[in-house]
Every structure is written in structure tokens, then in C-alpha cells.
Design a protein around this motif. Sequence first.
Motif, mmCIF file in Angstrom:
data_model
loop_
_atom_site.group_PDB
_atom_site.id
_atom_site.type_symbol
_atom_site.label_atom_id
_atom_site.label_comp_id
_atom_site.label_asym_id
_atom_site.label_seq_id
_atom_site.Cartn_x
_atom_site.Cartn_y
_atom_site.Cartn_z
ATOM 1 N N SER A 198 18.637 -3.032 0.167
ATOM 2 C CA SER A 198 17.375 -2.644 1.197
ATOM 3 C C SER A 198 16.855 -3.283 2.382
ATOM 4 C CB SER A 198 17.325 -4.240 0.309
ATOM 5 O OG SER A 198 17.873 -5.120 0.827
ATOM 6 N N GLY A 199 15.424 -3.828 2.563
ATOM 7 C CA GLY A 199 14.629 -3.576 3.271
ATOM 8 C C GLY A 199 14.612 -2.181 4.171
ATOM 9 N N VAL A 200 14.897 -2.474 5.923
ATOM 10 C CA VAL A 200 14.957 -0.987 6.579
ATOM 11 C C VAL A 200 16.101 -0.708 6.054
ATOM 12 C CG1 VAL A 200 14.931 -0.434 9.158
ATOM 13 C CG2 VAL A 200 13.633 -1.978 7.799
ATOM 14 N N GLU A 201 17.235 -0.985 5.755
ATOM 15 C CA GLU A 201 18.007 -0.308 5.896
ATOM 16 C C GLU A 201 18.239 1.027 4.624
ATOM 17 O OE1 GLU A 201 21.098 0.434 7.414
ATOM 18 O OE2 GLU A 201 21.527 -1.237 8.283
ATOM 19 N N LYS A 202 17.079 0.223 3.098
ATOM 20 C CA LYS A 202 16.716 1.599 2.456
ATOM 21 C C LYS A 202 16.076 2.280 2.916
ATOM 22 C CE LYS A 202 15.910 0.737 -2.798
ATOM 23 N NZ LYS A 202 15.688 0.224 -3.803
ATOM 24 N N VAL A 203 14.899 1.864 3.210
ATOM 25 C CA VAL A 203 14.083 2.610 3.506
ATOM 26 C C VAL A 203 14.181 4.085 4.458
ATOM 27 C CG1 VAL A 203 11.292 2.627 4.463
ATOM 28 C CG2 VAL A 203 12.039 0.574 3.022
ATOM 29 N N TYR A 204 15.477 3.499 5.596
ATOM 30 C CA TYR A 204 14.965 4.431 6.555
ATOM 31 C C TYR A 204 16.598 5.241 5.768
ATOM 32 C CZ TYR A 204 10.815 4.449 8.510
ATOM 33 O OH TYR A 204 9.500 3.768 8.493
ATOM 34 N N LEU A 405 -0.317 -3.418 0.686
ATOM 35 C CA LEU A 405 -0.735 -2.819 2.481
ATOM 36 C C LEU A 405 0.163 -1.574 3.278
ATOM 37 C CD1 LEU A 405 -1.868 -6.619 3.413
ATOM 38 C CD2 LEU A 405 -3.437 -4.735 3.254
ATOM 39 N N GLY A 406 1.222 -1.063 2.582
ATOM 40 C CA GLY A 406 1.149 -0.156 2.365
ATOM 41 C C GLY A 406 2.789 0.114 4.079
ATOM 42 N N LEU A 407 3.209 -1.899 3.530
ATOM 43 C CA LEU A 407 4.256 -1.960 4.883
ATOM 44 C C LEU A 407 5.411 -0.978 4.630
ATOM 45 C CD1 LEU A 407 5.292 -3.731 7.274
ATOM 46 C CD2 LEU A 407 5.657 -5.883 6.087
ATOM 47 N N GLU A 408 5.949 -0.896 5.296
ATOM 48 C CA GLU A 408 7.848 -0.022 5.411
ATOM 49 C C GLU A 408 8.492 -0.816 4.842
ATOM 50 O OE1 GLU A 408 6.217 -0.809 8.286
ATOM 51 O OE2 GLU A 408 6.091 1.349 9.473
ATOM 52 N N LEU A 409 8.624 -2.033 3.832
ATOM 53 C CA LEU A 409 9.964 -2.585 3.169
ATOM 54 C C LEU A 409 9.466 -2.444 1.364
ATOM 55 C CD1 LEU A 409 10.006 -5.667 5.192
ATOM 56 C CD2 LEU A 409 11.031 -3.920 4.957
ATOM 57 N N PRO A 410 10.606 -1.977 0.808
ATOM 58 C CA PRO A 410 10.700 -1.878 -0.732
ATOM 59 C C PRO A 410 10.498 -3.362 -1.281
ATOM 60 C CG PRO A 410 12.591 -2.010 0.109
ATOM 61 C CD PRO A 410 12.263 -2.285 1.380
ATOM 62 N N GLY A 411 9.274 -3.231 -2.494
ATOM 63 C CA GLY A 411 9.294 -4.153 -3.170
ATOM 64 C C GLY A 411 7.733 -4.885 -2.922
ATOM 65 N N GLU A 412 6.737 -5.066 -2.068
ATOM 66 C CA GLU A 412 4.873 -5.500 -1.605
ATOM 67 C C GLU A 412 4.725 -5.418 -3.108
ATOM 68 O OE1 GLU A 412 1.626 -5.033 1.073
ATOM 69 O OE2 GLU A 412 3.298 -3.222 0.842
ATOM 70 N N ALA A 413 4.960 -6.627 -2.947
ATOM 71 C CA ALA A 413 3.762 -7.370 -3.697
ATOM 72 C C ALA A 413 2.132 -7.554 -3.719
ATOM 73 C CB ALA A 413 3.642 -8.838 -4.210
ATOM 74 N N THR A 414 1.392 -7.135 -4.370
ATOM 75 C CA THR A 414 0.093 -6.638 -4.797
ATOM 76 C C THR A 414 -1.048 -7.728 -4.625
ATOM 77 O OG1 THR A 414 -0.484 -6.921 -7.259
ATOM 78 C CG2 THR A 414 0.477 -4.990 -5.863
ATOM 79 N N GLY A 415 -0.568 -8.991 -4.680
ATOM 80 C CA GLY A 415 -1.452 -10.224 -4.683
ATOM 81 C C GLY A 415 -2.642 -9.999 -6.464
ATOM 82 N N THR A 468 -4.155 -2.427 9.286
ATOM 83 C CA THR A 468 -2.807 -2.050 8.897
ATOM 84 C C THR A 468 -1.595 -2.591 9.134
ATOM 85 O OG1 THR A 468 -3.161 0.246 8.466
ATOM 86 C CG2 THR A 468 -3.458 -0.437 6.507
ATOM 87 N N PRO A 469 -0.695 -3.096 8.325
ATOM 88 C CA PRO A 469 0.642 -3.243 8.977
ATOM 89 C C PRO A 469 1.868 -2.630 8.900
ATOM 90 C CG PRO A 469 0.844 -3.922 6.510
ATOM 91 C CD PRO A 469 -0.556 -4.052 7.222
ATOM 92 N N THR A 470 2.577 -2.620 9.930
ATOM 93 C CA THR A 470 3.564 -1.368 10.497
ATOM 94 C C THR A 470 4.619 -3.234 11.011
ATOM 95 O OG1 THR A 470 4.394 0.706 11.565
ATOM 96 C CG2 THR A 470 2.620 -0.899 12.700
ATOM 97 N N LEU A 471 5.981 -1.973 10.508
ATOM 98 C CA LEU A 471 7.251 -3.051 10.551
ATOM 99 C C LEU A 471 8.096 -1.693 11.742
ATOM 100 C CD1 LEU A 471 8.533 -4.986 10.506
ATOM 101 C CD2 LEU A 471 10.137 -4.317 8.709
ATOM 102 N N CYS A 472 7.575 -0.451 11.936
ATOM 103 C CA CYS A 472 8.862 0.278 12.416
ATOM 104 C C CYS A 472 7.889 1.670 13.090
ATOM 105 C CB CYS A 472 9.227 1.689 11.283
ATOM 106 S SG CYS A 472 10.339 2.828 12.183
ATOM 107 N N ARG A 473 8.162 1.376 14.977
ATOM 108 C CA ARG A 473 7.237 1.773 15.597
ATOM 109 C C ARG A 473 8.207 3.356 15.263
ATOM 110 N NH1 ARG A 473 6.911 -0.867 22.181
ATOM 111 N NH2 ARG A 473 5.671 -2.332 21.161
ATOM 112 N N GLN A 474 8.994 3.957 14.436
ATOM 113 C CA GLN A 474 9.105 5.359 15.345
ATOM 114 C C GLN A 474 8.950 5.524 13.304
ATOM 115 O OE1 GLN A 474 12.416 4.032 15.837
ATOM 116 N NE2 GLN A 474 12.855 5.985 17.724
ATOM 117 N N THR A 475 8.749 7.009 12.673
ATOM 118 C CA THR A 475 8.227 8.051 11.502
ATOM 119 C C THR A 475 9.583 8.587 11.199
ATOM 120 O OG1 THR A 475 7.238 7.935 9.821
ATOM 121 C CG2 THR A 475 6.262 8.639 11.720
ATOM 122 N N THR A 476 9.788 9.206 10.162
ATOM 123 C CA THR A 476 10.684 10.481 10.349
ATOM 124 C C THR A 476 9.838 11.443 9.843
ATOM 125 O OG1 THR A 476 12.187 8.884 8.718
ATOM 126 C CG2 THR A 476 12.455 11.217 8.233
#
Length: 651
Positions: A198-204, A405-415, A468-476
Amino acid sequence: MQKDGDRSRVFTRRVVLLAGAKTLLVSALAARMYYLQVMEADKYSTLAEENRINLRLLPPPRGPIVDRFGVPLAVNSQNFRAQVIAEHTRDLERTLRTFSRLVPLSDYDRQRVIKEISRRRSFVAVTVRENLTWEQMALVQVNAPDLPGVTIDEGLTRQYPYGPLASHLLGYVAAVAEEDMTGDDPLLELPDFRIGKSGVEKVYDLSLRGKSGTSRVEVNAVGRMIRELRRDEGEPGHEVRLTLDMRLQAYTAQRLGDESAAAVVMDVHTGEIVAMASTPAYDPNAFTRGLTSGEWRALASNPRAPLRNKALVGQYAPGSTFKMVVALAALESGVVRPDQTVYCPGHLTLGNHRFHCWRRGGHGHMNVTTAIEQSCDVYFYEISRRVGIDRIAAMARSLGLGHALGLELPGEATGLIPTKAWKSATLGQPWVQGETLVASIGQGYVLATPLQLAVMTARIANDGIAVTPTLCRQTTVDGRLVTRPTPQFEHVGLSRPSLSIVKAAMWRVVNGDRGTARRSAITEDGWAMAGKTGTSQVRRISMRERETGVRKNDELPWKFRDHALFVCYAPADAPRYAISVIIEHAGGGSRHAAPIAHDVMLETLRLDPSRQRSDEDIAAIREPQVAAQDAADTLAESAVAAMPAPLTLNP
């Protein structure tokens, strides 16, 4: 004599045939032997060598996760494992009993060890316990004579130094499950390998995982290792650097305390998430070592949902924090002028329904600024009836509500931002005007996440830039992590006059004489805060209760109390940060959410300014949007010029 001659000829013929058959068989055997030993010599030599030499995978160290300043949030630490080799102990049961007197060993672990040993060769080591402390490891070593077959192996395990403070963002690692065996990475087949769940551990996970090493070992006929011939360590996982400031993250989580709550702190110009806390939280270290059944039941049954990232997946009625959306929709569409007023007697009647204001005696004459300042419901009932739900919905979506909003975390709700078409398609019913009135104060079908409310506030604060929100200063990129370029955002098309009016009203919410959050004003020079309170009902108040007196939140069971919300940005004259706070079932937003936002904002502004962007950097980010904003201003000025003279709108 003739019979003897015939018998001799038959015998001779049979001997010849038998000899010919034997010669043929010997020739075939010789040819086969020649083929195998000469023609196929290289092939079988290779097979024999492969049976003698085994290639074993070596798991690489997992890459660290750090905050914006390089503070480690997820690292690898020593993992002492106790292992047992069955052929080295005569009485396995006795050895395990002795071990359990030194290091706690559950019945489940004891049965697991026995089952694994029965399935493997006797010389293969089986793990008895992982994550031994230094004291436990030393105790096993000292008592080695009483523990035949038990050895200590040293490896690496994932550790989260801050425990639950950022658990919802970092996630955790765990053993590979059957559904995870989707790729062709041989590391997934290693029994002790861990992947992000889950979280950043899963995304990256792929970047953090690294590339496996190899060890070439010589084994005998039954697979026992004789010696290691060669070792290649592989490539460690890449570092992932987040936008978080762990100092502020820790403070925010501490300020929320034991409440079921969430808070988001965001840079209004870049979208970087500086802090995102959800409480209560869980300790990801427990998932790394393996949860007990009791620990899992405690987490899963907790009514305050510690496993849920409320900032990302929690969907709440935004309450009065939604009123800026309605105000902007009315101003931009030309339905209302800033100086037009609505009289609030405490309620509005539509058909045979009465819609109440939170202030029982009413607010009197309200314009858009005073209505936001004092959070007058009747004013927004009236202007929403004139604007319509579809224009309100369009404004809400442009401000970041109603979609992921595309934040780099799984499971984001849409509202959810309702429209007439949505209700018809989803419920098969027509939209009624009363639902527009309810939606105008952020109730009814309207749902938003704390992250979306922070983005909405940021887009208002930065004069309509669609950050738009971002949580990671790096990308793959091609399997490697590279630093993100400076983001370039579009403009949502809002005019300066409309935004200035709403921003001035938000300033008065906190700093005005009658503002609903005036007790939470920041008094430091140059740090003034602008914001909006919100209170979201989770139950319907009956007419009988209104007549006899609405019960206070303190008198209700916890799950029936209102949610408290507050959104804000600061400094008011040069915005840098936006914050959203929600406290579940706490009561009024001005009383419970605003003081927390005040403290978090103050701490945000007090921290090391080296992470703040200079005015030149912000100007460079905003430069591409100037032309679009000027065009929006021109359209707004045309709409205002075409409007009638100011008048008072009576419900």
C-alpha cells in the motif's frame, strides 16, 4: 539320417538368425553409445555441470524513502532470524520447546515449522522466528548447546522510524501473495521476499525493489551446498524522495491527537503536499513483522478506522466550505452583483418546505461578502436557486471537486458533485429545486475529500491556477527515478474581480468582527490567515426537534455528532500554503477544526523557510497563466456591465 539333417539345418538357421539379431542389437547399442558419448557429449556435459552448479538469487536491499530534506522515513535494518536444520537435531519437538522458553513462540509458529520441515530436505534451514531483538539473538547464541540445529541468520527488514506518523502515505511491505505473481521477476518466488502492499511502497515498488544478485554454488547429488563459487550482489533499490516535511507531518498528527480526523497542508503554487495526516493511524512495522490475529481484529473493528487514509479516501459533505464555490458560480455567471443583498429571516420557504439557516433569528440583509463571513445559509439558498445546480457543479469541478486528482497513492476517492444528468442516470429521478438549495450549503449529495478541499482552497488562493497535488519529488522514467521538472499549470478561467471578492470574504471569516473563525486569527505580522468554517450534519433534524430545541452535539452519541471542517490559506496577502482540516463527529467547525488549522498553519510558516519558493520562482510558475486570466477578466467585466442596477433580493 534325413531327419537328423533337417534338424541340423533348422538349428543352423536359427543360430544364424539369433546371431544376426544379436549383432543388430549390439550394433544399435554401439551406435547409440557413440551418439550419446561422442555426438551429444557437450550437451550432457553441460547438464551434468548444471546439476553440480546451482544459481541462487540474492534479494537486493530495498531503496529508502525520505522526506524533502532527506530525513529517512522507510529504511532497512538488521533482521536477526532464528533458523533450524532438521538433520542437526535428534528431537525437533524438544528443541522447539527449549527455544520457546527463551524466545516467545506461538503454537501456530511451532506447527508451521514442523510442517515446513516435513516438506523440505533435512539439510534445508527453516525460519523459526524473525525480527529478533539484540537481546533475544544473544540469548539464543549463549544457549546454543541446548539448541541443537538452531542457528542465527542475519538479513535485512523494512523499518519505519516514525511508526504511525506517516503510515497512510508510506504504506507497508509484506510477503508476496499468489495474486501478486503477475510479472516475470524471479524475486517474487523467494520465500522471504517482501513487496509494497500500500501507499508509496506499492506505487514505487518496482523502483524501490532494485535488481536481484546471484550466487553460484556447488552442490552434491542431493542438493547440499558444498561451496560458493561466485557472488554478484545485484543493484539496490532506488531512493524515493517525497515532498513531505516530516517535522510538520509529526506536528500535524500530534495536533490532531486521538480524534478521528484528517488534515492536508499544500503548497498553493506547486501542489506539493507538505503534510497529510490521518488519525488514528497504524504502525507499519507491525505489518512488516506480521500482525497477530488479535492485532488485526483491534485494527479492523476500531470505529475510528485507523487503517483508512481519511485525507484521501474519506468522502464527507463539505458543509459551508462549499459556499465559496456557489459564490464564484453566481459572480462569474452574472446572476448576482457583489453589492446585491438577500434578507435572511432565519429560513427560506420553497413550496411547502422550510429551509433553515444555522442562526435561528436570521442574519438580516446579507451580500456575498458578509454571507461568507457569517456563513449565512439563506443567502446561498437564494442565489443557488437562481444559478442552478449545473453551473454550480461546473464551478466545483474546475476547482478540483468531484473527480480524482491523480495523487501518487492508490485508492483515491473521487467525491461527488451532483448534476441533473447524474441524478437521472443514477437514480432514475428528476432533479428538484430543493436539492439545489441543500447542495448550496455543501449537504445532500455533495461529497468531497480533505485533499480536494485543500486543492479547492489553493486554486482560490493562487488566483485560479489549476494546481494539482503531488507527493513525490521524483518520478520513474525507464525504470529510474528522476527529479520532477517545475510543473506548469493551466488557469481555470476565473476572473480577478470574482476571486478578489471571495478572498476578501475569506479574510473576514478569520479577521472580521463577525467572522465565524475570528477566535482562530493569526496575529503575527504578515502571516494573516484567510479561511472558511464548515459544519457537516450526519443526521436529519426533524421539525419537532426544531420546535422543542435542537440537541447540542455534546448531548448526542459520538456517531451522530456533526463533522467539523475548516479550510484556509496564508499569508493572506501573498498565499503560500493551503490547509484543510476535518474532525469527524466533533461539532462546529469554528470551535474544533479552526483552532487546529490555526496551529498547523502557524507551524508551517514558522518552519525553515529554505523550502519556500522565492517570489521570482512563483512569478515564473504563474507567467504562462497571465494571458488566460486577462481573458477571463475581460469576459467578467462584460458580464458585469450588462447587469441591472443593484437591488435587494427577497426570498
